[in-house]
Structures are given as C-alpha cells and as structure tokens.
Design an enzyme around this catalytic site. Sequence first.
Site, mmCIF file in Angstrom:
data_model
loop_
_atom_site.group_PDB
_atom_site.id
_atom_site.type_symbol
_atom_site.label_atom_id
_atom_site.label_comp_id
_atom_site.label_asym_id
_atom_site.label_seq_id
_atom_site.Cartn_x
_atom_site.Cartn_y
_atom_site.Cartn_z
ATOM 1 N N ASN A 1 -3.017 17.365 3.338
ATOM 2 C CA ASN A 1 -3.573 16.216 3.771
ATOM 3 C C ASN A 1 -2.616 15.457 4.581
ATOM 4 O O ASN A 1 -1.729 14.798 4.028
ATOM 5 C CB ASN A 1 -3.969 15.434 2.203
ATOM 6 C CG ASN A 1 -4.516 13.943 2.581
ATOM 7 O OD1 ASN A 1 -4.737 13.842 3.779
ATOM 8 N ND2 ASN A 1 -5.013 13.438 1.553
ATOM 9 N N LYS B 1 0.722 15.418 2.715
ATOM 10 C CA LYS B 1 0.685 15.603 0.954
ATOM 11 C C LYS B 1 0.133 16.860 0.948
ATOM 12 O O LYS B 1 -0.534 17.465 1.795
ATOM 13 C CB LYS B 1 -0.573 14.572 0.443
ATOM 14 C CG LYS B 1 -0.075 13.151 0.211
ATOM 15 C CD LYS B 1 -1.362 12.571 -0.644
ATOM 16 C CE LYS B 1 -1.276 10.967 -0.349
ATOM 17 N NZ LYS B 1 -2.605 10.594 -0.757
ATOM 18 N N HIS C 1 -16.882 5.767 -6.752
ATOM 19 C CA HIS C 1 -15.460 6.362 -6.313
ATOM 20 C C HIS C 1 -14.991 4.713 -6.078
ATOM 21 O O HIS C 1 -14.812 4.341 -5.003
ATOM 22 C CB HIS C 1 -15.526 7.157 -5.174
ATOM 23 C CG HIS C 1 -13.893 7.697 -4.639
ATOM 24 N ND1 HIS C 1 -13.378 8.676 -5.047
ATOM 25 C CD2 HIS C 1 -12.789 6.743 -4.310
ATOM 26 C CE1 HIS C 1 -11.947 8.793 -4.398
ATOM 27 N NE2 HIS C 1 -11.976 7.506 -4.019
ATOM 28 N N ARG D 1 -9.636 -4.000 2.475
ATOM 29 C CA ARG D 1 -10.673 -4.009 3.350
ATOM 30 C C ARG D 1 -12.017 -4.963 2.989
ATOM 31 O O ARG D 1 -12.274 -5.141 2.014
ATOM 32 C CB ARG D 1 -11.308 -2.516 3.544
ATOM 33 C CG ARG D 1 -10.533 -1.632 4.248
ATOM 34 C CD ARG D 1 -10.968 -0.192 4.418
ATOM 35 N NE ARG D 1 -10.116 0.592 3.519
ATOM 36 C CZ ARG D 1 -10.178 1.986 3.175
ATOM 37 N NH1 ARG D 1 -11.480 2.429 3.318
ATOM 38 N NH2 ARG D 1 -9.361 2.757 2.373
ATOM 39 N N PHE E 1 -5.354 -3.285 -8.553
ATOM 40 C CA PHE E 1 -6.397 -4.070 -9.597
ATOM 41 C C PHE E 1 -5.534 -4.388 -10.989
ATOM 42 O O PHE E 1 -5.861 -5.310 -11.602
ATOM 43 C CB PHE E 1 -7.294 -3.189 -9.883
ATOM 44 C CG PHE E 1 -8.642 -3.450 -8.936
ATOM 45 C CD1 PHE E 1 -8.306 -3.139 -7.651
ATOM 46 C CD2 PHE E 1 -9.863 -3.913 -9.301
ATOM 47 C CE1 PHE E 1 -9.233 -3.585 -6.565
ATOM 48 C CE2 PHE E 1 -10.929 -4.442 -8.305
ATOM 49 C CZ PHE E 1 -10.781 -4.102 -7.326
ATOM 50 N N GLY F 1 -8.682 5.670 -8.879
ATOM 51 C CA GLY F 1 -7.797 5.011 -9.489
ATOM 52 C C GLY F 1 -8.298 4.046 -10.479
ATOM 53 O O GLY F 1 -7.880 3.532 -11.552
ATOM 54 N N GLU G 1 -9.918 15.851 -5.399
ATOM 55 C CA GLU G 1 -10.310 16.287 -4.095
ATOM 56 C C GLU G 1 -9.679 17.469 -3.532
ATOM 57 O O GLU G 1 -10.202 18.491 -2.605
ATOM 58 C CB GLU G 1 -9.941 15.078 -3.194
ATOM 59 C CG GLU G 1 -10.904 13.943 -3.653
ATOM 60 C CD GLU G 1 -10.457 12.554 -2.910
ATOM 61 O OE1 GLU G 1 -11.094 12.338 -1.940
ATOM 62 O OE2 GLU G 1 -9.764 11.708 -3.471
#
Length: 400
Positions: A7, A14, A207, A240, A283, A330, A385
């Site tokens: 990735n 990654k 997600h 975002r 969060f 997450g 993923e």
Amino acid sequence: MKILVINSGSSSLKYQLIDMENESVLAKGLCERIGIEHSNFIYKAHGQTIEQEVEMPNHNTAVRLVLNKLTDKKVGVISSMDEIDGVGHRVVASGEAFKKPTLVTPRSMELMEEIKDLAPLHNPAAIIGVNACLAEMPNTPMVLVFDTCFHFTMPDYAYMYAIDYSHYEKYKIRRYGAHGTSHKFVAQEAAKYLGKDIKDLKIITCHLGNGSSITAIKGGQCIDTSMGFTPLAGVPMGTRSGDIDYSAAEFLAKKEGMDVAQMLKYLNKKCGVLGVSGVSSDFRDLTDAADAGNSRAELALNMFTYNTKKYIGAYAAALNGVDVIVFTAGIGENDNLVRRKSLKDLDYLGVKLDDSKNDSCPRGVISEIQAADSKVKVLVVPTNEELVIARETMLEAKLG
Ligand code: ADP
C-alpha cells in the site's frame, strides 16, 4: 503460497506478507518518510517489532529494504524472494478504466498513467510502488486492486451526478465510492458468521475510521455508497467536511481569499470533527473532551452520529429494508458510544441495540450486539483490507 501486499503512499509504503495456506500474516510493517530526512522503517515478525532510522531516498530503496528484511537469516520469514508468489498493490481510484482487479502489464500501467489525476495524492504513489516492486521482482505476477471496484455494481441513477451528461461522458465525473475492499470483506464475513447466503441479505456496512463511508449491499452487490467522485463526500470525517453545499465553499473561498486548490485542501484537511470541535480528529480525544464538558466536541460527535444514522435510514429505503448493519474500522470497531448514538431511535426499522453487549464487545473478533428482540442483526466485524487484496491477487494472477 505467499502474497506480498503493498500500500504505497506518496512518502510511505505499508506492506504485509501473507501465507495464503492459512491466511496468516508472516510479517508486516511500514516505511515512513520516504524521500524525506530521518526515514523510518518498521518491521514486525515472530512477535517482535524492529524499528530503524534508515535512509530511504525513494520507493525502490524502501522495497529493497523490505525484501532484505523478509529474507534476512535472523529475522526473516522466507529464505528467498522466490517464495513470494505474487504482489497485490492497493490503488485508491480506478475511474471507469478498471472495473476489476487487474494484472500489472505495460498496457494496464499505461491506463494507470491516464487516470492519475483522479486521485492526485494517491494514484501516482501506487504507480511508483508498482515500478519499485517490478525493479526488484521483475518475474513475479502483480495485481492492481482498486478501492473502487466493489462499487461498480451501483445502478446509473445512484452513481450519476445531476450535471450536464456530456461532462460525465467526457470526464467520467460520477460517484465512485471508496473503501470497497473493506465493505466487501465485512459483508462477506457477516453473512458467513450468520450462516446465511449473502445473496439473501440486505446489508448496510459502516466503515468508520479516519475516512468514513457507508454502503448499501443487496445480494452481495453494492447498490449505493456515501463517498463520491473522491473520498471527500458523505458523513463528516476526521478532517474532511463530508457533504457540503458547494455555494458555501465558494462563499468562504471569496471571504478568505482561497483559490480552488486551497479550498479543497481546507475541506480535506481542516474540516470534519477536527474543524467543528477544534480539539482533534481522533474520536478518543473527542469523547474525552465531550466527557469533560467541551460542547463543541459534543457537537462534532453528534454531527457524526446523526449523519451516520441519516445514511443508514436512506440506505434502508434504497434496499427496501435491512437485515444486517455492520460496523467496522477504527471507530466502528472500537467506539461503543458512536455505535449507540448512530443507532438511536431506529426502532421503527426494527433496529434495537443491547447496550451491555455493545459496551463489552471484545476486540478483534466478530460480535453480535443487537437486543434479543431486534429484527435487524447488528454486527461489529474487524476489517482486513490486506487479506482481501491478497485473495484478489491470487484469483487475478491465477495462483494456487
Ligand atoms: P484509517 O481510515 O486511517 O484506516 P482507522 O480505521 O485506523 O483509520 O481509524 C482511525 C480512527 O479510529 C482514529 O482516528 C480514531 O478516531 C478511531 N479509533 C481508534 N481506536 C479507537 C478507540 N479505541 N475508541 C474510539 N475511536 C478509536
């Protein structure tokens, strides 16, 4: 059968080496700050983590470093590079050029060049990553696995924007969605867990991570998703904005003297729950701040969960009902408060949460958290993923 999953970001890479016999991770890690001073290399294998500052002027050096470690006599997990049967590359945007995972060939790489500007931050990095791997492993089959492919089953009335049709035809401006590999994986896992054929299920997958997207899945196929032409659309996210009236952006740009590029950077990096709360995009920090009485942190959390709930309602309408709601990533996997608030007052849809199951849901395994009399199943499903990319690579490269 061993598959290397790559990735690539513009300054990071990654990686995971997966043994497909039992789908276990043999080694994984991260190359950070490629092309920048103080590059950092992280390698995890045999239950140990190695972290080193190593010079990585480009992605080729990073790939070589990864391969050297994987085959290292002391800490390696394979004896030679030949043990890597295939490489799967994650790619963010496919445009309409790729509708399924695709083998790396000179032609597919030409197409990748053509669609580069669809995801200017991400796709060029994927091309660099592929070329770096090709330089080290020229004879190993490689596959491009796109975040968008799962969403290609959306009907035209769901993916079209109401713009001049000729602009769709000329520039392919439409909804593509994102996180496709994750939505596909958790929906399949949910069906498997419930012992049902996915063809018989209406599933809404949430997600929720740094980037968040919600998808409506009918009979295993995506029929709508909250992200759009780029991953800026949908619910508000870490940094975002999510959905916004474009005239508001134009108004603000004029007031603050921003050009289009600056405006997009602002909407991608400075908005979302970070912008509203002024506290954090994370969060955990938001919840702590809200608990300590920070009203803007509470507002940001309320906006996030209210918008998540609105998408769930919209997709229940699009699906003509819902059998399963899945939370992943997450926030979705870890934040019981977000799950509770997002599902509040959905009893008219047959959704009822068991608060104690929701609060004590263990990490890393699939959990059912709906109340005994809930018509709709609510599952927390850990996403993976990399495993999807490895599976798609095996299929497309006809390995195994
Ligand atoms: P990415 O989109 O980068 O893959 P992740 O899916 O890893 O993101 O999600 C990252 C986010 O998940 C963090 O920013 C944080 O807000 C949230 N998160 C992680 N762990 C927890 C936790 N225990 N409780 C609440 N939120 C969490």
